[in-house]
Design an enzyme around this catalytic site. Structure first.
Site, PDB file in Angstrom:
ATOM      1  N   THR A 232       0.852  -1.196   0.000  1.00  9.90           N
ATOM      2  CA  THR A 232       0.000   0.000   0.000  1.00  9.90           C
ATOM      3  C   THR A 232       0.887   1.244   0.000  1.00  9.90           C
ATOM      4  O   THR A 232       0.420   2.343   0.263  1.00  9.90           O
ATOM      5  CB  THR A 232      -0.917   0.051   1.249  1.00  9.90           C
ATOM      6  OG1 THR A 232      -0.093  -0.052   2.414  1.00  9.90           O
ATOM      7  CG2 THR A 232      -1.963  -1.029   1.243  1.00  9.90           C
ATOM      8  N   ARG A 234       4.207   2.323  -2.331  1.00  8.17           N
ATOM      9  CA  ARG A 234       4.450   2.889  -3.663  1.00  8.17           C
ATOM     10  C   ARG A 234       4.758   1.737  -4.621  1.00  8.17           C
ATOM     11  O   ARG A 234       5.483   0.802  -4.267  1.00  8.17           O
ATOM     12  CB  ARG A 234       5.633   3.869  -3.651  1.00  8.17           C
ATOM     13  CG  ARG A 234       5.332   5.231  -3.048  1.00  8.17           C
ATOM     14  CD  ARG A 234       4.341   6.056  -3.894  1.00  8.17           C
ATOM     15  NE  ARG A 234       4.041   7.351  -3.300  1.00  8.17           N
ATOM     16  CZ  ARG A 234       2.991   7.617  -2.530  1.00  8.17           C
ATOM     17  NH1 ARG A 234       2.116   6.681  -2.242  1.00  8.17           N
ATOM     18  NH2 ARG A 234       2.794   8.842  -2.061  1.00  8.17           N
ATOM     19  N   GLU A 263       1.311   3.305 -12.349  1.00  7.30           N
ATOM     20  CA  GLU A 263      -0.083   3.668 -12.060  1.00  7.30           C
ATOM     21  C   GLU A 263      -0.496   5.021 -12.619  1.00  7.30           C
ATOM     22  O   GLU A 263      -1.682   5.271 -12.840  1.00  7.30           O
ATOM     23  CB  GLU A 263      -0.366   3.614 -10.552  1.00  7.30           C
ATOM     24  CG  GLU A 263       0.313   4.699  -9.741  1.00  7.30           C
ATOM     25  CD  GLU A 263      -0.094   4.671  -8.270  1.00  7.30           C
ATOM     26  OE1 GLU A 263       0.002   3.596  -7.658  1.00  7.30           O
ATOM     27  OE2 GLU A 263      -0.503   5.718  -7.747  1.00  7.30           O
ATOM     28  N   HIS A 295      -5.208   2.867  -5.629  1.00  5.51           N
ATOM     29  CA  HIS A 295      -4.685   3.921  -4.738  1.00  5.51           C
ATOM     30  C   HIS A 295      -5.812   4.574  -3.933  1.00  5.51           C
ATOM     31  O   HIS A 295      -5.995   5.789  -3.952  1.00  5.51           O
ATOM     32  CB  HIS A 295      -3.913   4.980  -5.545  1.00  5.51           C
ATOM     33  CG  HIS A 295      -2.781   5.571  -4.747  1.00  5.51           C
ATOM     34  ND1 HIS A 295      -1.516   5.715  -5.232  1.00  5.51           N
ATOM     35  CD2 HIS A 295      -2.737   6.049  -3.474  1.00  5.51           C
ATOM     36  CE1 HIS A 295      -0.731   6.253  -4.302  1.00  5.51           C
ATOM     37  NE2 HIS A 295      -1.454   6.466  -3.222  1.00  5.51           N
TER      38      HIS A 295
HETATM   39  P1  NAD Z   1       6.610   7.594   7.775  1.00  2.00           P
HETATM   40  O1  NAD Z   1       7.615   8.575   7.311  1.00  2.00           O
HETATM   41  O2  NAD Z   1       5.873   7.863   9.046  1.00  2.00           O
HETATM   42  O3  NAD Z   1       7.264   6.141   7.894  1.00  2.00           O
HETATM   43  C1  NAD Z   1       8.140   5.594   6.943  1.00  2.00           C
HETATM   44  C2  NAD Z   1       9.072   4.652   7.680  1.00  2.00           C
HETATM   45  O4  NAD Z   1       9.875   4.004   6.694  1.00  2.00           O
HETATM   46  C3  NAD Z   1      10.027   5.384   8.664  1.00  2.00           C
HETATM   47  O5  NAD Z   1       9.982   4.747   9.924  1.00  2.00           O
HETATM   48  C4  NAD Z   1      11.381   5.247   7.993  1.00  2.00           C
HETATM   49  O6  NAD Z   1      12.453   5.153   8.926  1.00  2.00           O
HETATM   50  C5  NAD Z   1      11.198   3.945   7.227  1.00  2.00           C
HETATM   51  N1  NAD Z   1      12.172   3.772   6.150  1.00  2.00           N
HETATM   52  C6  NAD Z   1      12.775   4.713   5.384  1.00  2.00           C
HETATM   53  N2  NAD Z   1      13.640   4.128   4.535  1.00  2.00           N
HETATM   54  C7  NAD Z   1      13.579   2.798   4.782  1.00  2.00           C
HETATM   55  C8  NAD Z   1      14.232   1.674   4.230  1.00  2.00           C
HETATM   56  N3  NAD Z   1      15.159   1.803   3.277  1.00  2.00           N
HETATM   57  N4  NAD Z   1      13.914   0.456   4.715  1.00  2.00           N
HETATM   58  C9  NAD Z   1      12.998   0.309   5.706  1.00  2.00           C
HETATM   59  N5  NAD Z   1      12.356   1.340   6.273  1.00  2.00           N
HETATM   60  C10 NAD Z   1      12.635   2.569   5.811  1.00  2.00           C
HETATM   61  O7  NAD Z   1       5.590   7.428   6.553  1.00  2.00           O
HETATM   62  P2  NAD Z   1       4.105   6.863   6.614  1.00  2.00           P
HETATM   63  O8  NAD Z   1       3.155   7.999   6.869  1.00  2.00           O
HETATM   64  O9  NAD Z   1       4.060   5.671   7.495  1.00  2.00           O
HETATM   65  O10 NAD Z   1       3.897   6.441   5.076  1.00  2.00           O
HETATM   66  C11 NAD Z   1       4.632   5.373   4.506  1.00  2.00           C
HETATM   67  C12 NAD Z   1       4.411   5.356   3.009  1.00  2.00           C
HETATM   68  O11 NAD Z   1       3.051   5.018   2.732  1.00  2.00           O
HETATM   69  C13 NAD Z   1       4.588   6.728   2.317  1.00  2.00           C
HETATM   70  O12 NAD Z   1       5.940   6.962   1.992  1.00  2.00           O
HETATM   71  C14 NAD Z   1       3.745   6.581   1.092  1.00  2.00           C
HETATM   72  O13 NAD Z   1       4.560   6.082   0.044  1.00  2.00           O
HETATM   73  C15 NAD Z   1       2.719   5.507   1.454  1.00  2.00           C
HETATM   74  N6  NAD Z   1       1.327   6.020   1.503  1.00  2.00           N
HETATM   75  C16 NAD Z   1       0.412   5.418   0.722  1.00  2.00           C
HETATM   76  C17 NAD Z   1      -0.907   5.870   0.752  1.00  2.00           C
HETATM   77  C18 NAD Z   1      -1.985   5.201  -0.079  1.00  2.00           C
HETATM   78  O14 NAD Z   1      -3.105   5.745  -0.188  1.00  2.00           O
HETATM   79  N7  NAD Z   1      -1.762   4.041  -0.647  1.00  2.00           N
HETATM   80  C19 NAD Z   1      -1.258   6.945   1.568  1.00  2.00           C
HETATM   81  C20 NAD Z   1      -0.274   7.520   2.360  1.00  2.00           C
HETATM   82  C21 NAD Z   1       1.024   7.057   2.320  1.00  2.00           C
END
Ligand code: NAD
Length: 335
Positions: A232, A234, A263, A295
């Protein structure tokens, strides 16, 4: 602020207009996405407001700077579609909505797991057609299964709490470990260990050069046979061709995704009367153990309200010269 809103859908307009009663911004809504061919639409505005599939490449940002745009507001958390370096070089600030109901995305990941597992989408169709057979609808119990979470930020943590409630053991991989999750019993481990021991793997890390194609031929080969993979986050975290091969081989048991590598050419559009030219997604949709949504993980009333409120607040703060640094995307976030 006079703002050009790109990739507008009816719900964006509805929630923006509601939130704007507390502000006095002027919005012009464009259905088209922001890309090199549409950048001139932003002429005469102070800011542009964009979403996940707008393309803010170096060239687009240079064009925005030339027509006087000072601010990019993202009505989403992810910012992989914006060339941050180019924005910095052209003195354009980038503000986002870093946190809006992480629960919305976490709950959607769970919805994908439950649907794939208990096959409720198939049962729904069968029963509506008078077919009350339960043959081939067997699922598995989540309780006692090992769930691997890659990225335990806001969404990953919310997802961990839900899966903990189902009685799952939780493995996690992140650059930063969260004590509150460890206290809950989440066990941080290496990526390879997570791949090896998980029955379900869910991706919640951002897309960066480091995480691009994190799921590929090699990582898939390390996973348990029959593993369930949920994305969910990217689309480009996953090498789609490797997924297709792994599904054909029976190594990957289930694949649930709310995002897809290509997408931007498909999602948020009604293409039901058109021939889909993307052969990879077309092939994926033929597998009985694959479930796609377009999405929509963020798409709840709470999230839309929070997105609109924060985006409009970002515009107001910028106008007053009081940027909320927590909402600002800066160069060290991509390094
Ligand atoms: P966040 O910044 O709170 O959390 C991301 C986490 O990933 C952090 O803890 C970070 O340390 C970790 N991270 C960074 N690089 C990493 C790596 N190489 N390996 C492992 N972990 C790593 O972000 P969030 O709010 O939890 O969102 C996460 C992702 O969800 C966003 O980046 C976005 O791509 C996706 N998202 C999707 C939707 C959707 O509708 N499908 C909506 C919102 C966000």
């Amino acid at each position: 602020m006079r703002t050009a809103v790109f990739s507008t859908k009816s719900y964006d307009k509805e929630f923006f207009e509601k939130a704007n009663t507390d502000h006095a911004h002027e919005f012009v809504y464009f259905e088209s996405s922001l890309k090199d061919k549409t950048v001139q639409l932003a002429e005469g505005f102070d800011a542009v407001c964009v979403f996940v599939n707008d393309t803010l490449s170096k060239e687009v940002i240079e064009s925005l700077a030339k027509i006087g745009i000072k601010l990019i507001v993202l009505r989403c958390a992810g910012f992989n579609n914006v060339d941050i370096e180019a924005a910095c070089k052209n003195s354009i600030k980038v503000l986002r909505v870093p946190a809006y109901s992480p629960t919305s995305v976490a709950e959607h990941a769970v919805a994908l797991i439950l649907t794939l597992n208990r096959k409720t989408h198939k049962a729904y169709n069968r029963v509506r057609e008078g077919n009350f057979s339960i043959e081939r609808l067997t699922g598995f119990e989540l309780s006692g299964k090992t769930v691997g979470i890659i990225g335990t930020g806001r969404i990953g943590s919310a997802f961990a709490r839900i899966m903990n409630g189902f009685g799952c053991s939780i493995l996690a991989y992140d650059k930063h470990q969260h004590k509150t999750l460890e206290d809950m019993g989440v066990c941080y481990c290496s990526l390879n260990e997570l791949f090896k021991h998980s029955d379900i793997i869910s991706l919640h890390c951002p897309l960066t050069p480091e995480t691009h194609h994190l799921i590929n031929k090699e990582s898939l080969s390390l996973m348990k046979k029959g593993v369930m993979l949920i994305n969910t986050s990217r689309g480009k975290l996953i090498d789609t061709e490797a997924i297709i091969k792994s599904l054909k081989d029976g190594q990957l048991g289930y694949f649930g995704a709310d995002v897809y590598e290509q997408e931007e050419n498909l999602f948020f559009k009604d293409l039901s009367e058109i021939i889909i030219l993307d052969d990879k997604i077309s092939r994926l949709m033929t597998f009985p153990n694959v479930l796609f949504t377009a999405h929509q993980a963020f798409f709840t009333d709470v999230a839309l309200t929070e997105i609109a409120q924060t985006t409009l607040q970002n515009l107001s703060d910028f106008e007053k010269g009081e940027i909320n640094v927590q909402n600002q995307v800066c160069i060290d976030m991509i390094k």
